[in-house]
Design an enzyme around this catalytic site. Sequence first.
Site, short mmCIF file in Angstrom:
data_model
loop_
_atom_site.label_atom_id
_atom_site.label_comp_id
_atom_site.label_asym_id
_atom_site.label_seq_id
_atom_site.Cartn_x
_atom_site.Cartn_y
_atom_site.Cartn_z
N LYS A 190 44.79 33.55 49.36
CA LYS A 190 44.29 34.35 48.23
C LYS A 190 44.30 33.64 46.88
O LYS A 190 44.28 34.27 45.82
CB LYS A 190 45.06 35.70 48.11
CG LYS A 190 45.22 36.49 49.38
CD LYS A 190 43.99 36.50 50.28
CE LYS A 190 42.81 37.26 49.73
NZ LYS A 190 41.61 37.04 50.63
N HIS A 237 45.30 26.82 55.08
CA HIS A 237 46.41 27.41 54.30
C HIS A 237 47.75 26.76 54.67
O HIS A 237 48.81 27.23 54.24
CB HIS A 237 46.52 28.91 54.58
CG HIS A 237 45.40 29.74 54.02
ND1 HIS A 237 44.82 29.50 52.80
CD2 HIS A 237 44.75 30.82 54.53
CE1 HIS A 237 43.87 30.40 52.58
NE2 HIS A 237 43.81 31.20 53.61
N SER A 249 46.61 40.36 45.63
CA SER A 249 45.40 40.07 46.38
C SER A 249 45.69 40.05 47.88
O SER A 249 44.92 40.59 48.69
CB SER A 249 44.83 38.72 45.92
OG SER A 249 43.64 38.42 46.60
P1 A3P Z 1 41.24 39.31 44.37
O1 A3P Z 1 41.75 39.97 45.61
O2 A3P Z 1 42.27 39.29 43.28
O3 A3P Z 1 39.95 39.86 43.89
P2 A3P Z 1 40.78 33.39 49.02
O4 A3P Z 1 39.37 32.97 49.08
O5 A3P Z 1 41.75 32.27 48.87
O6 A3P Z 1 41.12 34.33 50.13
O7 A3P Z 1 40.99 34.18 47.65
C1 A3P Z 1 40.41 35.45 47.48
C2 A3P Z 1 40.61 35.87 46.04
O8 A3P Z 1 39.76 35.03 45.21
C3 A3P Z 1 40.18 37.31 45.80
O9 A3P Z 1 40.98 37.77 44.72
C4 A3P Z 1 38.72 37.10 45.41
O10 A3P Z 1 38.15 38.19 44.74
C5 A3P Z 1 38.86 35.88 44.51
N1 A3P Z 1 37.57 35.19 44.30
C6 A3P Z 1 36.68 34.81 45.23
N2 A3P Z 1 35.61 34.27 44.65
C7 A3P Z 1 35.83 34.30 43.32
C8 A3P Z 1 35.07 33.89 42.17
N3 A3P Z 1 33.87 33.34 42.31
N4 A3P Z 1 35.61 34.07 40.94
C9 A3P Z 1 36.85 34.62 40.82
N5 A3P Z 1 37.60 35.04 41.86
C10 A3P Z 1 37.09 34.87 43.09
#
Ligand code: A3P
Length: 304
Positions: free
Chosen positions: A56, A117, A147
């Site tokens: 996340k 991860h 998240s």
């Molecule tokens: P949130 O749950 O806080 O919205 P991962 O890809 O490592 O699983 O991380 C997911 C998190 O990154 C989520 O956070 C998601 O919304 C956020 N995320 C994905 N794309 C993004 C972007 N372009 N800009 C900002 N946050 C982003």
Amino acid sequence: MDGRMECSGSGKGWETRCSLQDVQGIPLLGPIATHWKRVETFKAFPEDVIIATYPKAGTTWTQEIVDLIFNHGDADKVRRAPTHFRMPFLEMTAPNPTLSGLTQLETMEPPRIIKTHLPIQLLPNTIWEAGCKIIYVARNPKDSVVSYFHFDHMNLIQPEPGPWPQYLDRFMKGKLGWGSWYDHVKGYWKEKEKKNILYLFYEDMKEYPFREIQKIMEFLGYQLSGEVVGKIAQLTSFAAMQGNPMANYSSVPDTIFNRQASQFLRKGEVGDWQNHFSAEEDAAFEAHYITAMADCSIPFRFLI
Ligand code: A3P
């Protein structure tokens, strides 16, 4: 229940939530532990780029940026397939090829963009032997745990999250999938000077997307114009990715991602933790953070 029994699947995929199993002291999803030998012996090539994160931290976002850099900002080329097919998830060893990163990687030619991860000590040896470039993205722990909590509600492969206070406690004790956030961020931080690691922060990417994309571009050895970097920043904004079916995981079936619970691209903000932590939880978290991070000063920002 044993993760192997529970969700190693019938060949169609993981139909139910997995439990965690210990791999060298790190709790991982049962099927990953079952197939650990395959992960450990994964063959990397020097041209491969590894995107490593604690869950996340903005993995998907960084993957999209890197694929756009590889393709000189050409949005059509990057829309060729959903994220998890373009840039497989290394340790995801589901029997269903839709989910199995390892199976997909075996059929792909380098240079491959690989998501993981895994904490640094569990990275397959050939990644070091091949000298792959590693991009590590870290996100402040309060937003990471919030998240992760929402993600564990929506991702029906992940263990049941249970109530928030206990979830937060498990995060602080390093008992969630992929283990301790604290050890994860410190592990890569301590090695970044000695190894080929670009260490980035989610909060910086949010505040200065152009600058951070340029950093990634230079690290990967590309020279793209300011106009192309600007285009990549626009194509990888939260809103643009949320509306892009090839970047928002909308192709993952509802039996795996329950979108009634949460969207994958949920909020994409810095500071959402303020809507979840009580004053008491925040105080306890802060005290624990100081102790847990005492041996390593990493400039995390909890607000921007
Ligand atoms: P949130 O749950 O806080 O919205 P991962 O890809 O490592 O699983 O991380 C997911 C998190 O990154 C989520 O956070 C998601 O919304 C956020 N995320 C994905 N794309 C993004 C972007 N372009 N800009 C900002 N946050 C982003």
